[in-house]
Motif scaffolding. Structure first.
Motif, PDB file in Angstrom:
ATOM      1  N   THR A   1       2.487   8.803  -4.156  1.00  0.00           N
ATOM      2  CA  THR A   1       1.556   9.004  -5.268  1.00  0.00           C
ATOM      3  C   THR A   1       1.331  10.482  -5.600  1.00  0.00           C
ATOM      4  O   THR A   1       0.533  10.793  -6.481  1.00  0.00           O
ATOM      5  CB  THR A   1       0.200   8.363  -4.907  1.00  0.00           C
ATOM      6  N   ARG A   2       2.027  11.396  -4.922  1.00  0.00           N
ATOM      7  CA  ARG A   2       1.767  12.832  -5.122  1.00  0.00           C
ATOM      8  C   ARG A   2       2.157  13.279  -6.527  1.00  0.00           C
ATOM      9  O   ARG A   2       1.455  14.071  -7.156  1.00  0.00           O
ATOM     10  CB  ARG A   2       2.531  13.630  -4.068  1.00  0.00           C
TER      11      ARG A   2
ATOM     12  N   PRO B   1      -2.906  12.821 -12.359  1.00  0.00           N
ATOM     13  CA  PRO B   1      -4.246  12.471 -11.864  1.00  0.00           C
ATOM     14  C   PRO B   1      -4.967  11.537 -12.824  1.00  0.00           C
ATOM     15  O   PRO B   1      -4.749  11.575 -14.035  1.00  0.00           O
ATOM     16  CB  PRO B   1      -4.947  13.829 -11.770  1.00  0.00           C
ATOM     17  N   VAL B   2      -5.770  10.712 -12.243  1.00  0.00           N
ATOM     18  CA  VAL B   2      -6.567   9.773 -13.034  1.00  0.00           C
ATOM     19  C   VAL B   2      -7.882  10.435 -13.398  1.00  0.00           C
ATOM     20  O   VAL B   2      -8.654  10.850 -12.527  1.00  0.00           O
ATOM     21  CB  VAL B   2      -6.811   8.476 -12.245  1.00  0.00           C
TER      22      VAL B   2
ATOM     23  N   ARG C   1       0.852  -1.187   0.000  1.00  0.00           N
ATOM     24  CA  ARG C   1       0.000   0.000   0.000  1.00  0.00           C
ATOM     25  C   ARG C   1       0.893   1.244   0.000  1.00  0.00           C
ATOM     26  O   ARG C   1       1.697   1.454   0.909  1.00  0.00           O
ATOM     27  CB  ARG C   1      -0.910  -0.001   1.226  1.00  0.00           C
ATOM     28  N   ARG C   2       0.764   2.071  -1.042  1.00  0.00           N
ATOM     29  CA  ARG C   2       1.633   3.234  -1.186  1.00  0.00           C
ATOM     30  C   ARG C   2       1.073   4.433  -0.434  1.00  0.00           C
ATOM     31  O   ARG C   2      -0.145   4.620  -0.344  1.00  0.00           O
ATOM     32  CB  ARG C   2       1.804   3.583  -2.665  1.00  0.00           C
ATOM     33  N   SER C   3       1.983   5.236   0.086  1.00  0.00           N
ATOM     34  CA  SER C   3       1.590   6.415   0.853  1.00  0.00           C
ATOM     35  C   SER C   3       1.247   7.576  -0.085  1.00  0.00           C
ATOM     36  O   SER C   3       1.486   7.531  -1.295  1.00  0.00           O
ATOM     37  CB  SER C   3       2.724   6.825   1.797  1.00  0.00           C
ATOM     38  N   ALA C   4       0.712   8.643   0.520  1.00  0.00           N
ATOM     39  CA  ALA C   4       0.373   9.829  -0.274  1.00  0.00           C
ATOM     40  C   ALA C   4       1.609  10.476  -0.870  1.00  0.00           C
ATOM     41  O   ALA C   4       1.570  11.043  -1.971  1.00  0.00           O
ATOM     42  CB  ALA C   4      -0.398  10.819   0.595  1.00  0.00           C
TER      43      ALA C   4
END
Length: 269
Positions: free
Chosen positions: A241-242, A246-247, A235-238
């Motif tokens: 993924t910053r 954006p999706v 599980r990746r942290s914020a």
């Protein structure tokens, strides 16, 4: 003078008795070969036995009714030689046994009438014993079943069953057989009322080990603790993924277009 009733009984019994007897000597064959040790010297005292139909189904993976075979047993002499005589024509499987060695099986030998089948020399290496401990959350497990056996589809003609031992009060186990060089599957489990739990422990503790002739195996630890059977995605942290783009929203559904099978261009309606 015998009555007709007795004659009918004798006539019915005689074919059955004849069927259980071995064929005439001219209609039988034989199997011979030699057993060698790791140094390729003759190995005496190896018990060689033809396998019954039931054993063929278990060891050889026989599909359908197994052919009738002649039960025969012999022991290798001082020259490592053995011969099994008076075998009815059939497909034979042999079992090789010696104290302190893993039982070996040689599969798929066709014996024909009035012929002698010569098997290539069998190298019966003494191998090494496998030892280790069984634990559950770091605690030794008493009475756990430990199975060491060959990996499926890695053995062709030369095959052998595994050995099952139990762990002592310290969780330790040791095989009584010495296994020849090769790759093996090792697993452990505890007896449970729920057999699915035992199967799960086999999967959790399963390991692939390799026995070599050069060095002894170090003790192996088999852990029965519950854990995922497959890797779980991290599980990746914020922070991680910053910087990712954006999706956006999913694209709207579009009906597939009908194409010309020759030009592969959409039809114009």
């Amino acid at each position: 003078m015998a009555s007709p009733g007795w004659l009918s009984v004798v006539a019915a019994v005689l074919p059955a008795v004849a069927a259980t007897q071995d064929p005439a000597p001219g209609r039988t064959g034989s199997i011979s070969g030699v057993v060698l040790d790791a140094a390729r010297a003759p190995l005496a005292g190896v018990r060689v036995t033809t396998m019954t139909n039931d054993e063929v189904g278990v060891v050889g993976g026989w599909s359908g009714p197994a052919p009738a075979v002649t039960d025969a047993t012999t022991v290798t002499d001082t020259g490592g030689r053995y011969t099994l005589h008076s075998l009815r024509p059939s497909l034979y499987q042999l079992r090789f046994e010696r104290v302190g060695h893993a039982t070996r099986y040689w599969l798929g030998h066709q014996v024909r009438r009035s012929s002698s089948l010569q098997i290539p020399p069998l190298r019966y290496e003494r191998g090494r014993a496998v030892r280790g401990t069984v634990v559950l959350d770091g605690t030794p497990v008493l009475g756990a079943r430990v199975l060491l056996g060959p990996i499926p589809r890695e053995w062709s003609e030369l095959y052998f069953r595994g050995e099952r031992v139990e762990s002592d009060e310290s969780g330790r186990f040791r095989t009584t057989w010495r296994f020849p060089p090769g790759r093996y599957m090792l697993m452990a489990w505890r007896p449970h009322r729920n057999q699915l739990r035992s199967v799960a422990e086999q999967l959790w503790s399963r390991q692939t080990i390799e026995v070599t002739a050069d060095a002894a195996l170090p003790p192996i630890e088999l852990d029965l603790s519950e854990r995922p059977l497959y890797p779980v995605p991290k599980r990746r942290s914020a922070e991680e993924t910053r910087n990712e783009p954006p999706v956006g929203p999913p694209e709207p559904y579009r009906e597939p277009e009908m194409c010309d099978p020759n030009t592969h261009t959409p039809y114009k309606w």
